[in-house]
Every structure is written in structure tokens, then in C-alpha cells.
Design an enzyme around this catalytic site. Structure first.
Site, PDB file in Angstrom:
ATOM      1  N   CYS A  94       9.394  14.478 -13.556  1.00  0.00           N
ATOM      2  CA  CYS A  94       8.577  13.603 -14.654  1.00  0.00           C
ATOM      3  C   CYS A  94       9.308  12.287 -15.002  1.00  0.00           C
ATOM      4  CB  CYS A  94       8.473  14.529 -16.120  1.00  0.00           C
ATOM      5  SG  CYS A  94       7.375  13.651 -17.213  1.00  0.00           S
ATOM      6  N   CYS A  96       9.607  10.509 -17.986  1.00  0.00           N
ATOM      7  CA  CYS A  96       9.743  10.142 -19.293  1.00  0.00           C
ATOM      8  C   CYS A  96      11.083   9.932 -19.651  1.00  0.00           C
ATOM      9  CB  CYS A  96       9.194  11.028 -20.250  1.00  0.00           C
ATOM     10  SG  CYS A  96       9.874  12.778 -20.209  1.00  0.00           S
ATOM     11  N   CYS A 104       5.286   9.524 -19.444  1.00  0.00           N
ATOM     12  CA  CYS A 104       5.703  10.356 -18.217  1.00  0.00           C
ATOM     13  C   CYS A 104       5.217   9.738 -16.719  1.00  0.00           C
ATOM     14  CB  CYS A 104       5.142  11.629 -18.443  1.00  0.00           C
ATOM     15  SG  CYS A 104       5.494  12.646 -20.035  1.00  0.00           S
ATOM     16  N   LYS A 171       0.760  22.894 -20.929  1.00  0.00           N
ATOM     17  CA  LYS A 171       1.761  22.132 -21.883  1.00  0.00           C
ATOM     18  C   LYS A 171       1.151  21.555 -22.817  1.00  0.00           C
ATOM     19  CE  LYS A 171       5.332  18.691 -21.536  1.00  0.00           C
ATOM     20  NZ  LYS A 171       6.318  17.771 -20.928  1.00  0.00           N
ATOM     21  N   ARG A 181      13.893  15.100 -27.528  1.00  0.00           N
ATOM     22  CA  ARG A 181      13.595  13.742 -27.216  1.00  0.00           C
ATOM     23  C   ARG A 181      14.846  13.014 -27.431  1.00  0.00           C
ATOM     24  NH1 ARG A 181       7.404  13.685 -28.631  1.00  0.00           N
ATOM     25  NH2 ARG A 181       6.848  14.811 -26.703  1.00  0.00           N
ATOM     26  N   ARG A 193       1.926  11.073 -26.391  1.00  0.00           N
ATOM     27  CA  ARG A 193       1.764  11.955 -25.172  1.00  0.00           C
ATOM     28  C   ARG A 193       0.357  12.801 -25.517  1.00  0.00           C
ATOM     29  NH1 ARG A 193       6.595  11.081 -23.120  1.00  0.00           N
ATOM     30  NH2 ARG A 193       8.366  11.931 -24.201  1.00  0.00           N
ATOM     31  N   LYS A 224       3.962  26.295 -22.300  1.00  0.00           N
ATOM     32  CA  LYS A 224       5.126  25.660 -23.164  1.00  0.00           C
ATOM     33  C   LYS A 224       4.336  24.883 -24.402  1.00  0.00           C
ATOM     34  CE  LYS A 224       7.911  21.665 -22.742  1.00  0.00           C
ATOM     35  NZ  LYS A 224       8.401  20.560 -21.963  1.00  0.00           N
TER      36      LYS A 224
END
Ligand code: PBG
Length: 301
Positions: A94, A96, A104, A171, A181, A193, A224
Site C-alpha cells: 500500500c 499510504c 493509499c 477492510k 496512523r 479513506r 479487518k
């Protein structure tokens, strides 16, 4: 407990570095030499799987450090597999942590939305660089449409047919990612997001997303976060009967740790209860920051 435990690790460049993550007691960002030292102990305690995240020193608008030749994660995979050939290594795929805007995927300057085609290209390069370094699974977590298909194709064409894909299929856009984060300083600088992660009231899209990832060539699918989403775990297991991972995320970990520090519960007991509930719900793999402590408790019991 017949379930596979996966421990997340965060690699930074340099030597002899162990940077504490204040929002997650017991979690550190480590330089590669310190990761190897940590694994020396954990592998002896029975660790079989790790999930590796790169935390770059410098961020670029297009996240270049994620997919450039011989990047930090690719170097780390090589060295970890050399030292621990039987340890299964999974890498997060990813952008991000690498983009200066914190999203992302790739975004053109002055624009706000992700360029789908360029993002798939970047993720494919990133995955291939990890695969060529010897990773066992790549784990795309960008929630970009058709990422599994694009990565599978790139791996096959790049001579890495054996590399598997663990896809973050379901997700959800969750408040529970808050502490994570801080690790990668990856909070989006604009927008949210929610534009690409799933709405937590929408279980139907979650099931569709799992179906799509299986069709596109995923080898393991994932739900998740974990605690508020065990209904999804059960539904995914019953519907698809496919290898399934659950990600016990940063905010969930911090809650348990802080509660234990305040004396609300025995950490060892509550983690065992949680892991059992993940297994009961149908998970085959548990990704959790508690794995380090859990292995130590298990060894001493
Ligand atoms: C990046 C990524 C995130 C997590 C794993 N991969 C953060 C996010 O989507 O904001 C969260 C993990 C955690 O909270 O433990 N796409």
C-alpha cells in the site's frame, strides 16, 4: 490452539533503532538489525509468520520509496529470509506510508482522487520487488479495485508464480486504525479513506469484495478490524470456505493494553479470550500486535 498467528513488524532505515510508538505500548519501529534480534527470540518461542510494514524516512507525493529498486522492505525481506528460512514473511502492499498526502494510491498534483491505473502499476511494482526478494505472501491493503488481479498478473509475468496473495478484502473504514496512523504518520492530509474503504454498515459490499478477490486469484482473504466484525468473519467463512485472516488492529490493541495497565483485566486472560473468539468465528490466521506477548505466555505456561 490450531490457528496461525501473524506478528506485524515495522522496519525503519538505519542501525540499532527502536523507536517507541506512544499510542501502542510495547510496539516499536525497528531497524533491520533490531528486527533480526527480536526474531531470534520470537522464532524460538514458536513464531511462524510476520507481516512487515516499511516506514520510510522521506515521503514523496507519488510514494516512490515504496516501489523503487532495492527498497527498504525488499532489502529487509532478503535478510530476514536468509536468517530465518522457515519463517513465513508477508509484506503490506500500500502507498499510504510513502505518499506525502497520506492516501493509499497515486494522486495527480492538484487533484483529489486516486488515479486507478497508475496506482495499480505502482502496487504491482511494489509487490514484485518484495516477491523477487523472496517474500511468501504480499498483502495488498490499498482497497483499490482489481488490485489482486493486477498484482497476480505482475507476479506471474515477473517470474514469481509461487508468491501468494493475502488480500485485505473486507477492510472497513474504521476508527480503530487511529493509533496505527502514528506509526507511519499516514493520516490523509485531505479527504478521507471512506472513499475507498468499506462503510461499516455495509456487509453486502464486504461479501462482494471477498468474492471478487477470490475470483481474481487471492490465496487468503482478510476481514479487518476484528472485534466489531466477527459477524462478517463468520459469514465469510460459511459462504466461501476459504482461508481467512482476521486483523486485530491498532486501536483494539491499545484498548486492551490501556485497560490492563489500569487494572481492569488480566492481559493474558483477555488476549486468550479474544484469540479464542476469532477462532470460534472462523478465522484461520490472526494478525495481532499481542502475538509477541502471547507466545511468551504460552511458552511459560
Ligand atoms: C494501510 C494500513 C492501515 C492499517 C494496515 N494497513 C491503515 C489505514 O488503512 O489507515 C491499519 C492497521 C492497524 O490499525 O493496526 N493501508
Amino acid at each position: 490452539m490450531f490457528i496461525k498467528l501473524i506478528y506485524p513488524l515495522f522496519v525503519v532505515s538505519g542501525k540499532n533503532k527502536a523507536l517507541p510508538v506512544h499510542s501502542m505500548p510495547g510496539v516499536f519501529k525497528l531497524s533491520l538489525d533490531r528486527i533480526i534480534k527480536q526474531l531470534d527470540i520470537l522464532v524460538k518461542h514458536g513464531l511462524e509468520y510476520i507481516l512487515l510494514f516499511g516506514v520510510p524516512e522521506i515521503k514523496h507525493w507519488h510514494g516512490n520509496c515504496a516501489y523503487q529498486e532495492n527498497n527498504l522492505v525488499a532489502q529487509s525481506v532478503k535478510s530476514i529470509k536468509n536468517s530465518f528460512p522457515n519463517l513465513k514473511v508477508i509484506t503490506d502492499v500500500c502507498l499510504c506510508a510513502y505518499t506525502s498526502h497520506g492516501h493509499c494510491g497515486v494522486i495527480h498534483k492538484g487533484k483529489k482522487v486516486i488515479d486507478h491505473k497508475l496506482t495499480l502499476e505502482a502496487l504491482s511494482w511494489m509487490a514484485l520487488s518484495h516477491a523477487r526478494a523472496g517474500v511468501d505472501f504480499v498483502a495488498p491493503s490499498a482497497m483499490v479495485q482489481r488490485q489482486v488481479k493486477a498484482i497476480r498478473l505482475a507476479l506471474d509475468q515477473g517470474g514469481c508464480r509461487k508468491t501468494k496473495i493475502m488480500s485485505y478484502s473486507a477492510k472497513f473504514a474504521s476508527n480503530f486504525y487511529g493509533p496505527f496512523r502514528e506509526i507511519a504518520d499516514s493520516a490523509p492530509k485531505f479527504g478521507s479513506r471512506r472513499e475507498y474503504q468499506l462503510d461499516y454498515s455495509d456487509f453486502k459490499s464486504a461479501l462482494d469484495s471477498v468474492a471478487r478477490d477470490i475470483k481474481e486469484g487471492g490465496d487468503v482473504v482478510m476481514v479487518k478490524p476484528s472485534l466489531g466484525y466477527l459477524d462478517i468473519v463468520r459469514q465469510v467463512k460459511d459462504k466461501f470456505k476459504f482461508p481467512l485472516a482476521v486483523y486485530n488492529v491498532s486501536g483494539e490493541y491499545t484498548m486492551i493494553k490501556k485497560g490492563a495497565a489500569l487494572g481492569f483485566w488480566e492481559e493474558k486472560e483477555i488476549v486468550s479470550e479474544l484469540f479464542t473468539s476469532f477462532k470460534r468465528a472462523g478465522a484461520d490466521f490472526i494478525i495481532s500486535y499481542h502475538v509477541k506477548d502471547f507466545l511468551g505466555w504460552r511458552k511459560n505456561s
